[in-house]
Design a protein around this motif. Structure first.
Motif, short mmCIF file in Angstrom:
data_model
loop_
_atom_site.label_atom_id
_atom_site.label_comp_id
_atom_site.label_asym_id
_atom_site.label_seq_id
_atom_site.Cartn_x
_atom_site.Cartn_y
_atom_site.Cartn_z
N UNK A 131 8.82 0.54 7.99
CA UNK A 131 10.10 -0.07 8.05
C UNK A 131 11.69 0.93 9.30
N UNK A 132 11.61 1.96 9.21
CA UNK A 132 12.42 2.40 10.33
C UNK A 132 12.00 3.22 11.58
N UNK A 133 10.45 2.73 11.74
CA UNK A 133 9.95 2.95 13.12
C UNK A 133 9.58 4.32 13.19
N UNK A 134 9.33 4.80 12.71
CA UNK A 134 8.73 6.82 12.46
C UNK A 134 7.21 6.50 13.61
N UNK A 135 7.54 7.48 14.42
CA UNK A 135 6.40 7.01 14.98
C UNK A 135 5.41 8.25 14.49
N UNK A 136 5.73 9.34 14.14
CA UNK A 136 5.40 10.04 14.15
C UNK A 136 3.70 9.64 12.83
N UNK A 137 2.74 10.04 14.45
CA UNK A 137 1.66 10.46 13.26
C UNK A 137 1.06 11.15 12.26
N UNK A 138 1.18 12.67 12.98
CA UNK A 138 1.10 13.73 11.84
C UNK A 138 1.92 13.06 10.57
N UNK A 139 3.26 12.53 10.58
CA UNK A 139 3.82 12.49 9.02
C UNK A 139 2.63 11.59 7.80
N UNK A 140 2.42 10.60 9.32
CA UNK A 140 1.72 9.71 8.03
C UNK A 140 0.35 10.26 7.76
N UNK A 141 -0.31 11.45 8.24
CA UNK A 141 -1.61 11.79 8.04
C UNK A 141 -1.66 12.97 7.03
N UNK A 142 -0.15 13.54 6.83
CA UNK A 142 0.07 13.89 5.85
C UNK A 142 0.29 13.36 4.43
N UNK A 143 0.84 12.36 4.33
CA UNK A 143 1.17 11.88 3.71
C UNK A 143 -0.14 10.83 3.04
N UNK A 144 -1.02 10.77 3.71
CA UNK A 144 -1.77 10.21 3.60
C UNK A 144 -2.78 11.32 2.71
N UNK A 145 -3.21 12.53 3.31
CA UNK A 145 -3.72 13.30 2.29
C UNK A 145 -2.80 13.41 1.30
N UNK A 146 -1.76 14.00 0.98
CA UNK A 146 -0.98 13.42 -0.06
C UNK A 146 -1.47 12.61 -1.25
N UNK A 147 -1.13 11.17 -1.00
CA UNK A 147 -1.92 9.89 -1.59
C UNK A 147 -3.17 10.07 -1.79
#
Length: 322
Positions: A131-147
């Motif tokens: 929503x806040x247009x953060x474009x760091x793929x690494x953040x999404x992937x780390x979040x994905x692993x935790x999820x």
């Protein structure tokens, strides 16, 4: 397999934003076809297995293997109209989404709500990043692993994490510069050449006994064969036919009913997803082995019939146009 479903989710996201599913009128055709291709095979399987110990396998013939279905279609080369390729791709993607939802809802035995809540909270956090247009793929992937970790320990099958993660990754305008497109493009090779082959090698080991012919008379064997070879094309075509008659949708100009039947048979190629659901549905090793054998046979039959049907149909169509 969560990585495989991440790629499927990214493909689905692209279809929803700029593809075949971006307009309601265009989306109705593959959605209705996919629903028919899931409901009818499941009902046919249950008609042979209801009340038995193998009735939990109703999800096996509901699945379509998108890679093999598209692969066989590609063997026909430029004879295949673009609209047919797009329709089959959209149908298979929706079919996979339906299978994932079914796995999460019907093949989950015990739910640990604390872990599920943590996983969904991480999902919500990733949506905020989007929503806040953060474009760091690494953040999404780390979040994905935790999820994925907390979903795995919640009792809900962790493969659904792949789909959820896909829809948190910013899509933008869908161009080659977006992180969604870059990730989807990067995933194709490891999924095709590593994940799917590893899954196939580790899960398609089949023990064939001397009395293997007798396995064709098992209720679940008949359910799988009938569900994939007959239920899939019957469900896809009949549901679309009903939708067209009700004027909910129309067939593309370069797609006729004969071609649609051929596509319906290709939908009967279960393989990866069907084997995956088999492992969740049954605990008995012999039943699992026999089911995988039947899936391979049913997928082979469906693929051959679909290829030959489309080859003849498209050739006849080309001769009429010429």
């Amino acid at each position: 397999m969560a990585i495989f479903f991440l790629m499927i989710g990214l493909e689905l996201e692209r279809e929803v934003y700029i593809g075949e599913l971006s307009k309601i009128k265009d989306a109705i055709l593959p959605i209705v076809g996919a629903l028919g291709g899931m409901i009818v095979p499941a009902l046919l399987f249950l008609s042979f297995n209801l009340g038995t110990s193998t009735q939990s396998g109703y999800g096996i013939p509901m699945a379509t293997d998108i890679a093999f279905a598209i692969g066989i279609l590609s063997l026909l080369g430029d004879k295949v109209p673009l609209s047919v390729k797009v329709f089959l791709t959209a149908l298979a993607v929706i079919d996979d989404l339906g299978a994932i939802i079914m796995i999460a809802v019907f093949y989950t035995k015990t739910i640990y709500f604390v872990n599920l809540l943590i996983s969904l909270s991480i999902f919500g956090g990733l949506l905020l990043l989007k929503r806040f247009k953060v474009k760091s793929l690494l953040l999404y992937l780390i979040g994905g692993v935790l999820m994925w970790y907390f979903m795995l320990n919640s009792g809900v099958h962790a493969t659904i994490t792949g789909i959820l993660l896909a829809f948190t990754i910013p899509f933008g305008d869908g161009s080659e510069d977006t992180i969604s497109h870059k990730l989807q493009s990067w995933l194709h090779k490891p999924v095709a050449f590593l994940i799917i082959p590893l899954f196939a090698l580790s899960n398609t080991a089949i023990i064939i006994s001397k009395e293997w012919m007798s396995t064709f008379s098992e209720h679940y064997s008949i359910g799988i064969l009938v569900g994939l070879c007959i239920g899939k094309p019957l469900g896809i075509v009949s549901f679309i036919y009903a939708a067209v008659k009700l004027k909910l949708t129309t067939l593309p100009e370069d797609v006729n009913w004969n071609t649609l039947i051929g596509v319906g048979f290709l939908g009967g190629i279960g393989f990866t997803m069907s084997i995956f659901i088999t492992l969740l549905a049954f605990d008995d090793g012999q039943i699992v082995s026999t089911s995988k054998f039947m899936i391979l046979i049913a997928s082979f039959i469906s693929g051959v019939i679909g290829f030959l049907w489309l080859f003849k149909s498209l050739r006849s169509q080309k001769e009429i146009l010429d």
